[in-house]
Scaffold this motif. Structure first.
Motif, PDB file in Angstrom:
ATOM      1  N   LYS A   9       0.929  -1.081  -0.019  1.00 40.83           N
ATOM      2  CA  LYS A   9       0.005  -0.203   0.146  1.00 40.83           C
ATOM      3  C   LYS A   9       0.660   0.938  -0.455  1.00 40.83           C
ATOM      4  O   LYS A   9       1.925   1.439   0.826  1.00 40.83           O
ATOM      5  CB  LYS A   9      -0.952   0.065   0.886  1.00 40.83           C
ATOM      6  CG  LYS A   9      -2.156  -1.130   1.338  1.00 40.83           C
ATOM      7  CD  LYS A   9      -2.402  -0.796   2.343  1.00 40.83           C
ATOM      8  CE  LYS A   9      -3.987  -1.672   2.529  1.00 40.83           C
ATOM      9  NZ  LYS A   9      -3.860  -3.020   2.156  1.00 40.83           N
ATOM     10  N   LEU A  10       0.925   2.381  -0.743  1.00 41.00           N
ATOM     11  CA  LEU A  10       1.105   3.360  -0.460  1.00 41.00           C
ATOM     12  C   LEU A  10       0.480   4.294  -0.070  1.00 41.00           C
ATOM     13  O   LEU A  10      -0.807   4.986  -0.805  1.00 41.00           O
ATOM     14  CB  LEU A  10       1.946   3.801  -1.959  1.00 41.00           C
ATOM     15  CG  LEU A  10       2.926   5.115  -2.816  1.00 41.00           C
ATOM     16  CD1 LEU A  10       4.227   4.771  -1.704  1.00 41.00           C
ATOM     17  CD2 LEU A  10       2.596   5.383  -4.193  1.00 41.00           C
ATOM     18  N   TRP A  11       0.983   4.983   0.841  1.00 37.72           N
ATOM     19  CA  TRP A  11       0.194   5.957   1.607  1.00 37.72           C
ATOM     20  C   TRP A  11       0.732   7.528   1.286  1.00 37.72           C
ATOM     21  O   TRP A  11       2.318   7.618   1.089  1.00 37.72           O
ATOM     22  CB  TRP A  11       0.381   6.181   3.047  1.00 37.72           C
ATOM     23  CG  TRP A  11       0.428   4.666   3.880  1.00 37.72           C
ATOM     24  CD1 TRP A  11       0.757   4.033   4.390  1.00 37.72           C
ATOM     25  CD2 TRP A  11      -0.930   4.182   4.146  1.00 37.72           C
ATOM     26  NE1 TRP A  11      -0.262   2.864   5.294  1.00 37.72           N
ATOM     27  CE2 TRP A  11      -1.087   2.904   4.904  1.00 37.72           C
ATOM     28  CE3 TRP A  11      -2.686   4.330   3.942  1.00 37.72           C
ATOM     29  CZ2 TRP A  11      -1.678   2.139   4.521  1.00 37.72           C
ATOM     30  CZ3 TRP A  11      -3.772   3.459   4.038  1.00 37.72           C
ATOM     31  CH2 TRP A  11      -3.617   2.187   4.226  1.00 37.72           C
ATOM     32  N   THR A  12       0.026   8.297   0.694  1.00 36.26           N
ATOM     33  CA  THR A  12       0.940   9.709   0.367  1.00 36.26           C
ATOM     34  C   THR A  12       0.148  11.380   0.510  1.00 36.26           C
ATOM     35  O   THR A  12      -1.116  10.688   1.260  1.00 36.26           O
ATOM     36  CB  THR A  12       0.347   9.803  -1.699  1.00 36.26           C
ATOM     37  OG1 THR A  12      -1.386   9.400  -1.755  1.00 36.26           O
ATOM     38  CG2 THR A  12       1.270   8.503  -1.570  1.00 36.26           C
ATOM     39  N   ARG A  13       0.412  12.130   0.550  1.00 37.62           N
ATOM     40  CA  ARG A  13      -0.153  13.289   1.243  1.00 37.62           C
ATOM     41  C   ARG A  13       0.093  14.217  -0.290  1.00 37.62           C
ATOM     42  O   ARG A  13       0.946  14.700  -0.452  1.00 37.62           O
ATOM     43  CB  ARG A  13       0.397  14.041   2.502  1.00 37.62           C
ATOM     44  CG  ARG A  13      -0.025  15.060   3.036  1.00 37.62           C
ATOM     45  CD  ARG A  13       0.267  15.806   4.148  1.00 37.62           C
ATOM     46  NE  ARG A  13       1.134  16.329   2.882  1.00 37.62           N
ATOM     47  CZ  ARG A  13       2.319  17.158   4.141  1.00 37.62           C
ATOM     48  NH1 ARG A  13       2.486  16.640   5.407  1.00 37.62           N
ATOM     49  NH2 ARG A  13       3.255  17.136   3.982  1.00 37.62           N
ATOM     50  N   ALA A  14      -1.186  14.528  -0.659  1.00 44.12           N
ATOM     51  CA  ALA A  14      -0.703  15.218  -1.897  1.00 44.12           C
ATOM     52  C   ALA A  14      -1.595  16.938  -1.446  1.00 44.12           C
ATOM     53  O   ALA A  14      -2.138  17.247  -1.134  1.00 44.12           O
ATOM     54  CB  ALA A  14      -1.258  14.668  -2.980  1.00 44.12           C
ATOM     55  N   VAL A  20       2.922  15.389  -4.932  1.00 43.83           N
ATOM     56  CA  VAL A  20       3.258  14.212  -3.946  1.00 43.83           C
ATOM     57  C   VAL A  20       4.115  14.835  -2.602  1.00 43.83           C
ATOM     58  O   VAL A  20       5.269  15.124  -3.478  1.00 43.83           O
ATOM     59  CB  VAL A  20       3.220  13.078  -3.866  1.00 43.83           C
ATOM     60  CG1 VAL A  20       3.376  12.115  -2.404  1.00 43.83           C
ATOM     61  CG2 VAL A  20       2.473  12.844  -4.726  1.00 43.83           C
ATOM     62  N   SER A  21       3.091  15.007  -1.750  1.00 45.98           N
ATOM     63  CA  SER A  21       4.797  15.372  -0.552  1.00 45.98           C
ATOM     64  C   SER A  21       5.241  15.263   0.620  1.00 45.98           C
ATOM     65  O   SER A  21       6.280  15.476   0.854  1.00 45.98           O
ATOM     66  CB  SER A  21       4.347  17.436  -0.018  1.00 45.98           C
ATOM     67  OG  SER A  21       3.145  16.914   0.945  1.00 45.98           O
ATOM     68  N   CYS A  48       1.202  14.144   8.543  1.00 50.55           N
ATOM     69  CA  CYS A  48       1.229  15.479   8.915  1.00 50.55           C
ATOM     70  C   CYS A  48       1.566  15.814   9.864  1.00 50.55           C
ATOM     71  O   CYS A  48       1.651  17.474  10.357  1.00 50.55           O
ATOM     72  CB  CYS A  48      -0.157  15.844   9.643  1.00 50.55           C
ATOM     73  SG  CYS A  48      -1.900  15.458   8.539  1.00 50.55           S
ATOM     74  N   GLU A  49       2.996  15.067  10.133  1.00 51.26           N
ATOM     75  CA  GLU A  49       4.123  15.522  11.376  1.00 51.26           C
ATOM     76  C   GLU A  49       4.346  16.934  11.097  1.00 51.26           C
ATOM     77  O   GLU A  49       4.646  17.525  11.715  1.00 51.26           O
ATOM     78  CB  GLU A  49       4.793  14.534  11.434  1.00 51.26           C
ATOM     79  CG  GLU A  49       4.985  13.583  12.512  1.00 51.26           C
ATOM     80  CD  GLU A  49       5.906  12.411  12.002  1.00 51.26           C
ATOM     81  OE1 GLU A  49       6.538  12.666  11.698  1.00 51.26           O
ATOM     82  OE2 GLU A  49       5.657  11.430  13.116  1.00 51.26           O
ATOM     83  N   ASN A  50       4.453  17.427   9.580  1.00 54.52           N
ATOM     84  CA  ASN A  50       5.194  18.368   9.809  1.00 54.52           C
ATOM     85  C   ASN A  50       4.562  19.873   9.396  1.00 54.52           C
ATOM     86  O   ASN A  50       4.426  20.294   9.162  1.00 54.52           O
ATOM     87  CB  ASN A  50       6.562  18.732   8.288  1.00 54.52           C
ATOM     88  CG  ASN A  50       5.580  18.501   7.436  1.00 54.52           C
ATOM     89  OD1 ASN A  50       4.661  17.505   6.564  1.00 54.52           O
ATOM     90  ND2 ASN A  50       6.599  18.676   6.304  1.00 54.52           N
ATOM     91  N   LEU A  51       3.100  19.158   9.217  1.00 52.23           N
ATOM     92  CA  LEU A  51       2.099  20.551   9.515  1.00 52.23           C
ATOM     93  C   LEU A  51       1.512  20.696  10.855  1.00 52.23           C
ATOM     94  O   LEU A  51       0.775  22.383   9.997  1.00 52.23           O
ATOM     95  CB  LEU A  51       0.863  19.456   8.245  1.00 52.23           C
ATOM     96  CG  LEU A  51       1.303  19.769   6.950  1.00 52.23           C
ATOM     97  CD1 LEU A  51      -0.489  19.058   6.660  1.00 52.23           C
ATOM     98  CD2 LEU A  51       1.611  20.724   6.347  1.00 52.23           C
ATOM     99  N   LYS A  52       2.008  20.498  11.904  1.00 52.41           N
ATOM    100  CA  LYS A  52       1.706  20.674  13.148  1.00 52.41           C
ATOM    101  C   LYS A  52       1.763  22.648  13.266  1.00 52.41           C
ATOM    102  O   LYS A  52       2.559  22.941  12.854  1.00 52.41           O
ATOM    103  CB  LYS A  52       2.232  20.418  14.229  1.00 52.41           C
ATOM    104  CG  LYS A  52       1.559  17.910  13.806  1.00 52.41           C
ATOM    105  CD  LYS A  52       2.514  17.841  15.282  1.00 52.41           C
ATOM    106  CE  LYS A  52       2.009  15.955  15.216  1.00 52.41           C
ATOM    107  NZ  LYS A  52       2.115  15.490  16.302  1.00 52.41           N
ATOM    108  N   TYR A  59      -7.701  17.371   3.690  1.00 52.95           N
ATOM    109  CA  TYR A  59      -9.054  15.926   3.787  1.00 52.95           C
ATOM    110  C   TYR A  59      -8.803  14.810   3.863  1.00 52.95           C
ATOM    111  O   TYR A  59      -7.329  14.312   2.634  1.00 52.95           O
ATOM    112  CB  TYR A  59      -9.627  16.665   2.464  1.00 52.95           C
ATOM    113  CG  TYR A  59     -10.136  17.953   2.613  1.00 52.95           C
ATOM    114  CD1 TYR A  59     -11.496  18.063   3.150  1.00 52.95           C
ATOM    115  CD2 TYR A  59      -8.500  18.869   2.035  1.00 52.95           C
ATOM    116  CE1 TYR A  59     -11.774  19.141   2.636  1.00 52.95           C
ATOM    117  CE2 TYR A  59      -9.532  20.240   2.818  1.00 52.95           C
ATOM    118  CZ  TYR A  59     -10.859  20.757   2.364  1.00 52.95           C
ATOM    119  OH  TYR A  59     -11.618  21.801   2.608  1.00 52.95           O
ATOM    120  N   PHE A  60      -9.153  13.570   3.826  1.00 55.74           N
ATOM    121  CA  PHE A  60      -9.527  12.230   3.856  1.00 55.74           C
ATOM    122  C   PHE A  60     -10.808  11.645   3.158  1.00 55.74           C
ATOM    123  O   PHE A  60     -11.562  12.229   3.378  1.00 55.74           O
ATOM    124  CB  PHE A  60      -8.406  11.479   4.819  1.00 55.74           C
ATOM    125  CG  PHE A  60      -8.296  12.153   6.246  1.00 55.74           C
ATOM    126  CD1 PHE A  60      -9.531  11.951   6.917  1.00 55.74           C
ATOM    127  CD2 PHE A  60      -7.937  13.433   6.609  1.00 55.74           C
ATOM    128  CE1 PHE A  60      -9.831  12.933   8.096  1.00 55.74           C
ATOM    129  CE2 PHE A  60      -7.999  13.506   7.806  1.00 55.74           C
ATOM    130  CZ  PHE A  60      -8.846  13.800   8.913  1.00 55.74           C
TER     131      PHE A  60
END
Length: 138
Positions: A9-14, A20-21, A48-52, A59-60
């Protein structure tokens, strides 16, 4: 002839443009996944660690959305919103058995951080939970 229930599985944040960041490859259970509160919540919190404390909007989909996750993200300084299932722990029970006419909606506020849970009726009901959207009431 069933499919093998293994794989990657590939978890992504875009971002909204599809850039993709951050991403992680999941191939088997890892130590951090076994920790509380659970796989879904841990994946989102790690993404989201570096968005704190920056109050970005994340959104998910309903695989990840829970009221406890929305609360943890709000405490960390991250706005979040996602579709959700009615059988999730802590969901308001106004969803159960309540029918609406098409294009009508109803909402409740849940949790300590005023998480808004909305039920909107299309062909089927759609449920959304957010820790930053307004109810529209004055």
């Amino acid at each position: 002839m069933k499919l093998i229930n293994r794989g990657y599985k590939l978890w992504t944040r875009a971002d909204t443009g599809g850039y993709v960041s951050k991403f992680e490859v999941y191939k088997e259970k890892m130590d951090w996944m076994m920790a509380k509160p659970g796989l879904c919540e841990n994946v989102v919190m790690r993404m989201c660690e570096n968005l704190k404390a920056k109050w970005h909007e994340v959104y998910f989909d309903n695989f990840f959305t829970s009221l406890s996750l929305l609360q943890h993200l709000y405490e960390s300084g991250v706005y979040s919103c996602g579709t959700t299932c009615t059988n999730r722990k802590g969901m308001p029970d106004f969803f159960l058995g309540k029918s609406l006419e098409r294009s009508n909606s109803d909402f409740r506020v849940a949790g300590d951080y005023f998480i808004v849970v909305v039920k909107w009726m299309d062909n089927k009901s759609v449920h959304v939970a957010s820790n930053f959207h307004d109810t529209g009431l004055k």
